[in-house]
Design a protein around this motif. Structure first.
Motif, short mmCIF file in Angstrom:
data_model
loop_
_atom_site.label_atom_id
_atom_site.label_comp_id
_atom_site.label_asym_id
_atom_site.label_seq_id
_atom_site.Cartn_x
_atom_site.Cartn_y
_atom_site.Cartn_z
N ALA A 52 7.40 -14.76 -5.48
CA ALA A 52 6.77 -13.71 -6.29
C ALA A 52 7.78 -12.59 -6.61
N ARG A 53 8.54 -12.19 -5.60
CA ARG A 53 9.52 -11.11 -5.82
C ARG A 53 10.58 -11.56 -6.82
N ASN A 54 11.00 -12.82 -6.72
CA ASN A 54 11.99 -13.33 -7.67
C ASN A 54 11.47 -13.36 -9.10
N LYS A 55 10.15 -13.39 -9.22
CA LYS A 55 9.52 -13.38 -10.56
C LYS A 55 9.27 -11.96 -11.05
N GLY A 56 9.70 -10.97 -10.27
CA GLY A 56 9.57 -9.59 -10.73
C GLY A 56 8.36 -8.84 -10.20
N VAL A 57 7.64 -9.45 -9.26
CA VAL A 57 6.47 -8.77 -8.69
C VAL A 57 6.96 -7.80 -7.61
N VAL A 58 6.43 -6.59 -7.62
CA VAL A 58 6.77 -5.62 -6.57
C VAL A 58 5.72 -5.75 -5.47
N ILE A 59 6.17 -6.22 -4.31
CA ILE A 59 5.27 -6.36 -3.17
C ILE A 59 5.71 -5.35 -2.11
N ALA A 60 4.83 -4.41 -1.81
CA ALA A 60 5.21 -3.34 -0.88
C ALA A 60 4.10 -3.10 0.13
N THR A 61 4.46 -2.43 1.23
CA THR A 61 3.49 -2.13 2.27
C THR A 61 2.73 -0.85 1.91
N HIS A 62 1.42 -0.91 2.04
CA HIS A 62 0.59 0.27 1.78
C HIS A 62 -0.31 0.52 2.98
N TYR A 63 -0.72 1.77 3.11
CA TYR A 63 -1.62 2.11 4.20
C TYR A 63 -3.01 2.37 3.65
N SER A 64 -3.99 1.70 4.24
CA SER A 64 -5.36 1.91 3.80
C SER A 64 -6.05 2.86 4.77
N ASN A 65 -6.52 4.00 4.24
CA ASN A 65 -7.21 4.97 5.08
C ASN A 65 -8.55 4.43 5.57
N THR A 66 -9.24 3.69 4.68
CA THR A 66 -10.55 3.17 5.08
C THR A 66 -10.40 2.10 6.16
N GLN A 67 -9.40 1.24 6.01
CA GLN A 67 -9.23 0.15 6.99
C GLN A 67 -8.31 0.56 8.14
N ARG A 68 -7.66 1.69 8.00
CA ARG A 68 -6.73 2.23 9.01
C ARG A 68 -5.68 1.21 9.44
N ARG A 69 -5.07 0.61 8.46
CA ARG A 69 -3.99 -0.32 8.76
C ARG A 69 -3.08 -0.46 7.54
N SER A 70 -1.88 -1.00 7.78
CA SER A 70 -0.93 -1.23 6.69
C SER A 70 -0.99 -2.69 6.27
N TYR A 71 -0.82 -2.90 5.00
CA TYR A 71 -0.73 -4.30 4.55
C TYR A 71 0.08 -4.42 3.27
N LEU A 72 0.49 -5.65 2.99
CA LEU A 72 1.30 -5.91 1.80
C LEU A 72 0.38 -6.06 0.59
N ALA A 73 0.80 -5.47 -0.52
CA ALA A 73 -0.02 -5.58 -1.73
C ALA A 73 0.86 -5.56 -2.98
N ASN A 74 0.32 -6.10 -4.07
CA ASN A 74 0.98 -6.01 -5.38
C ASN A 74 1.05 -4.53 -5.76
N SER A 75 2.24 -4.08 -6.15
CA SER A 75 2.42 -2.65 -6.38
C SER A 75 2.98 -2.38 -7.77
N CYS A 76 2.65 -1.22 -8.29
CA CYS A 76 3.14 -0.84 -9.62
C CYS A 76 4.57 -0.33 -9.50
N PRO A 77 5.49 -0.86 -10.32
CA PRO A 77 6.89 -0.43 -10.25
C PRO A 77 7.08 1.01 -10.77
N HIS A 78 6.07 1.56 -11.49
CA HIS A 78 6.20 2.89 -12.08
C HIS A 78 5.59 3.99 -11.21
N CYS A 79 4.37 3.75 -10.71
CA CYS A 79 3.68 4.83 -10.00
C CYS A 79 3.30 4.47 -8.57
N ASN A 80 3.66 3.25 -8.13
CA ASN A 80 3.41 2.81 -6.76
C ASN A 80 1.93 2.62 -6.41
N ALA A 81 1.05 2.61 -7.42
CA ALA A 81 -0.36 2.26 -7.14
C ALA A 81 -0.40 0.80 -6.73
#
Ligand SMILES: [Zn+2]
Ligand SMILES: [Zn+2]
Ligand SMILES: [Zn+2]
Length: 254
Positions: A185-214
């Motif tokens: 996926a990363r080689n195809k240009g997908v930004v996969i980054a770790t995010h923290y979820s306040n509701t789930q209180r844990r970090s996980y990998l998710a598809n991320s926006c290269p411009h605003c990090n949403a």
């Protein structure tokens, strides 16, 4: 009808024999009842002789295809029924490839030679078998969707894996990807980054926006990205990424 069919299978045997003699590639494709995928193969690749109504044990398939050693390679049955009969494969299990073609009124040499290319039933799955339960495995499909960020509307590639219930859902996000899938996926240009979820209180990998990090949560992965590919205005790519076994709960990969 019986007599006509015998004549037609005689003609088909001669026709296939000629193709085998001339080493003409004769590809057939079928929808596999084991894994749901479409498989194909060169039917005559190993075939040296073709016989019609030849007695094989207690059975007499309409066409029998033999290999170089004179061993039965494939048995073909033309069936005068509305639906296929998968129980008939039992007589050939472990011995040869078993093929079934439904007959319709008016079928002749031309229509049957066409139907041979897309048989109604072939009792073979070419996918590798699961080492645990020996069930034929299914392909893992990695989707890359050229979408937009829900927040800033900038270009954003999104990856999802289609691997059935063995991954806890039909489509899952990077959190449940293997390392190999993350890399593809990363080689195809997908930004996969770790995010923290306040509701789930844990970090996980998710598809991320290269411009605003949403990032895109699993729920929106399907509704906002995968499902939009059906409308035809979104570019997407489907990549084969190994195999999984549906009956086994844990994912397995080659
Ligand atoms: Zn299959
Ligand atoms: Zn299994
Ligand atoms: Zn954004």
């Amino acid at each position: 009808m019986k007599k006509t069919l015998t004549r037609t299978t005689e003609d088909l045997a001669l026709y296939l024999q000629k193709l085998a003699d001339d080493k003409v590639e004769t590809s057939i494709s079928w929808r596999c009842l084991n894994c749901g995928e479409t498989h194909s193969c060169n039917l005559l690749e190993k075939v040296r002789s073709v016989k019609n109504e030849y007695l094989v044990g207690e059975n007499k398939p309409d066409l029998s295809l033999f290999d170089l050693n004179g061993d039965l390679f494939a048995a073909i049955h033309f069936l005068k029924r509305k639906s296929i009969d998968t129980t008939m494969q039992e007589a050939y299990r472990g011995k040869c490839m078993y093929i079934q073609i439904k007959l319709e009124t008016g079928d002749d040499f031309n229509s049957l030679s066409q139907k041979l290319q897309k048989p109604d039933f072939v009792a073979i799955c070419v996918n590798p078998k699961c080492e645990t339960c020996s069930h034929p495995m299914q392909k893992v499909i990695l989707w890359i969707v050229d979408g937009c960020c829900w927040k800033c509307e900038g270009d954003m590639k999104v990856a999802a894996v289609e691997a059935g219930m063995s991954r806890g859902g039909s489509y899952v996000g990077p959190e449940r990807f293997t390392l190999n899938e993350i890399e593809i996926a990363r080689n195809k240009g997908v930004v996969i980054a770790t995010h923290y979820s306040n509701t789930q209180r844990r970090s996980y990998l998710a598809n991320s926006c290269p411009h605003c990090n949403a990032f895109v949560g699993d729920y929106y992965l399907f509704t906002e990205y995968i499902s939009t590919t059906g409308y035809g205005d979104v570019d997407f790519e489907k990549i084969e990424a190994g195999y999984y076994c549906e009956p086994c709960t844990e994912p397995r990969f080659l």
